[in-house]
Design a protein around this motif. Structure first.
Motif, PDB file in Angstrom:
ATOM      1  N   SER A  89      11.787 -17.365 -34.824  1.00  0.00           N
ATOM      2  CA  SER A  89      12.155 -16.408 -33.779  1.00  0.00           C
ATOM      3  C   SER A  89      11.390 -15.093 -33.902  1.00  0.00           C
ATOM      4  O   SER A  89      11.466 -14.241 -33.008  1.00  0.00           O
ATOM      5  N   LYS A  90      10.654 -14.926 -34.996  1.00  0.00           N
ATOM      6  CA  LYS A  90       9.871 -13.715 -35.228  1.00  0.00           C
ATOM      7  C   LYS A  90       8.380 -14.008 -35.068  1.00  0.00           C
ATOM      8  O   LYS A  90       7.921 -15.127 -35.275  1.00  0.00           O
ATOM      9  N   TRP A 108       3.929 -15.362 -32.069  1.00  0.00           N
ATOM     10  CA  TRP A 108       4.789 -16.430 -32.560  1.00  0.00           C
ATOM     11  C   TRP A 108       3.956 -17.673 -32.868  1.00  0.00           C
ATOM     12  O   TRP A 108       2.887 -17.881 -32.306  1.00  0.00           O
ATOM     13  N   PRO A 179       8.143 -17.078 -26.069  1.00  0.00           N
ATOM     14  CA  PRO A 179       9.350 -16.288 -26.359  1.00  0.00           C
ATOM     15  C   PRO A 179      10.535 -16.649 -25.467  1.00  0.00           C
ATOM     16  O   PRO A 179      11.691 -16.455 -25.869  1.00  0.00           O
ATOM     17  N   GLU A 180      10.299 -17.190 -24.272  1.00  0.00           N
ATOM     18  CA  GLU A 180      11.406 -17.608 -23.404  1.00  0.00           C
ATOM     19  C   GLU A 180      12.232 -18.717 -24.051  1.00  0.00           C
ATOM     20  O   GLU A 180      13.449 -18.804 -23.838  1.00  0.00           O
ATOM     21  N   ILE A 182      12.830 -18.944 -27.234  1.00  0.00           N
ATOM     22  CA  ILE A 182      13.684 -18.273 -28.217  1.00  0.00           C
ATOM     23  C   ILE A 182      14.926 -17.700 -27.545  1.00  0.00           C
ATOM     24  O   ILE A 182      16.045 -17.808 -28.074  1.00  0.00           O
ATOM     25  N   LYS A 183      14.755 -17.105 -26.380  1.00  0.00           N
ATOM     26  CA  LYS A 183      15.898 -16.520 -25.661  1.00  0.00           C
ATOM     27  C   LYS A 183      16.951 -17.577 -25.339  1.00  0.00           C
ATOM     28  O   LYS A 183      18.146 -17.304 -25.340  1.00  0.00           O
ATOM     29  N   LYS A 184      16.498 -18.785 -25.103  1.00  0.00           N
ATOM     30  CA  LYS A 184      17.412 -19.867 -24.721  1.00  0.00           C
ATOM     31  C   LYS A 184      18.030 -20.566 -25.927  1.00  0.00           C
ATOM     32  O   LYS A 184      19.220 -20.902 -25.917  1.00  0.00           O
ATOM     33  N   TYR A 185      17.237 -20.766 -26.982  1.00  0.00           N
ATOM     34  CA  TYR A 185      17.690 -21.595 -28.106  1.00  0.00           C
ATOM     35  C   TYR A 185      17.818 -20.843 -29.439  1.00  0.00           C
ATOM     36  O   TYR A 185      18.295 -21.416 -30.420  1.00  0.00           O
ATOM     37  N   GLY A 186      17.349 -19.602 -29.502  1.00  0.00           N
ATOM     38  CA  GLY A 186      17.450 -18.841 -30.743  1.00  0.00           C
ATOM     39  C   GLY A 186      16.325 -19.109 -31.724  1.00  0.00           C
ATOM     40  O   GLY A 186      16.300 -18.527 -32.817  1.00  0.00           O
ATOM     41  N   ARG A 187      15.409 -19.964 -31.374  1.00  0.00           N
ATOM     42  CA  ARG A 187      14.254 -20.292 -32.206  1.00  0.00           C
ATOM     43  C   ARG A 187      13.190 -20.913 -31.317  1.00  0.00           C
ATOM     44  O   ARG A 187      13.474 -21.273 -30.162  1.00  0.00           O
TER      45      ARG A 187
END
Length: 237
Positions: A89-90, A108, A179-180, A182-187
Motif C-alpha cells: 500500500s506504500k 508503487w 493506487p485505485e 489500494i483504495k478499494k482493497y487496502g493493498r
C-alpha cells in the motif's frame, strides 16, 4: 561521472557476464558514503511519508558499486531499489540517478501472489512458485508481450534469482498495481512474481532503466542475507 568515483574502488578484476561472478570486490567506503549522503539528502527534501529503509539503501549502493566496478551493470544507468520491508500500500520503488543522487521515480510496485498479502514475506527462485525473488538484477531488453511493453530481467545472484529469465520475471504495467486498487482493497493486487508497476508510470520507468541498469529487491530476509555473494565476500558461486 560516477565512473570517476568508482576509480577509487577498482582493482585488477576481469568483468564476467552470464552469472559467473566469483568473489566480489569491496566497494570504496568513501564512494558509498558520498552516494548514500546525496541520495538521503534528496529523500529528505521530498518530505515523503514513504521512507526507504536505511538497510535497503546501504545494501543497494554497496552491491551497485561492486557490480558497476566489474562491468556487470552500467555505472551511468539509474539504480532501482525495491524495498519489500514496506507494505504494497506504500510507494516502495525508487529509481535513482547514481551521479547526483536525485530521485527520478518513486512509485508503487506489486509482489508475487504467493509471497504474501499486504507484505511480501516469502521468496523463491523456482518456476511456477508465483513468488518474488530478492537480490540484484541486470535490466535487459524490452519487448511487447501479454502485458504490453515489458522489460526482461536477468538475475545476477546464483541460487537466489538467476532463474528470473526462464521464469519470465519482467517489469510490466498492471491495473492491479494502481493506487485505485489500494483504495478499494487496502493493498495492491499481486503478480505471478513480477515487479508490476502502475499503468501511468511503467513505460517511463522502463525506458529510463532498461539495458544494463541495476535493480535491487530488498527484504529483511535472513536466508537472502546469508546466500548473497554480494554481501558475503568470502563466498563463491
Amino acid at each position: 561521472m560516477l565512473a570517476l568515483l568508482l576509480s577509487t574502488a577498482l582493482f585488477a578484476y576481469t568483468p564476467q557476464r552470464n552469472l559467473r561472478l566469483k568473489a566480489m570486490p569491496t566497494a570504496s567506503s568513501n564512494t558509498a558514503a558520498m552516494l548514500i549522503q546525496k541520495i538521503t539528502d534528496h529523500l529528505n527534501s521530498q518530505n515523503s511519508e514513504y521512507s526507504l529503509s536505511a538497510k535497503a539503501l546501504e545494501m543497494g549502493i554497496d552491491g551497485f558499486l561492486k557490480l558497476a566496478a566489474t562491468g556487470e551493470v552500467s555505472a551511468d544507468k539509474p539504480l532501482t531499489i525495491i524495498d519489500f520491508s514496506l507494505p504494497s500500500s506504500k510507494k516502495r520503488l525508487w529509481t535513482i540517478d547514481p551521479t547526483s543522487g536525485k530521485i527520478l521515480h518513486h512509485t508503487w510496485v506489486a509482489h508475487g501472489r504467493n509471497s504474501g498479502g499486504l507484505m511480501a514475506e516469502k521468496f523463491s527462485n523456482t518456476s511456477s512458485s508465483y513468488m518474488s525473488s530478492l537480490g540484484f538484477y541486470r535490466t535487459a531488453e524490452t519487448y511487447s508481450g501479454k502485458h504490453g511493453y515489458s522489460l526482461r530481467l536477468d538475475g545476477i545472484e546464483k541460487g537466489v534469482n538467476d532463474r528470473a529469465r526462464e521464469r519470465a520475471i519482467v517489469i510490466h504495467g498492471a491495473e492491479y498495481a494502481n493506487p485505485e486498487f489500494i483504495k478499494k482493497y487496502g493493498r495492491l493486487g499481486r503478480s505471478l512474481g513480477c515487479p508490476a508497476l502502475p499503468m501511468s508510470q511503467y513505460e517511463a520507468i522502463i525506458d529510463s532503466i532498461k539495458e544494463d541498469g541495476c535493480l535491487f529487491i530488498y527484504a529483511p530476509n535472513t536466508d537472502y542475507l546469508q546466500a548473497s555473494i554480494l554481501h558475503n565476500n568470502d563466498r563463491t558461486t
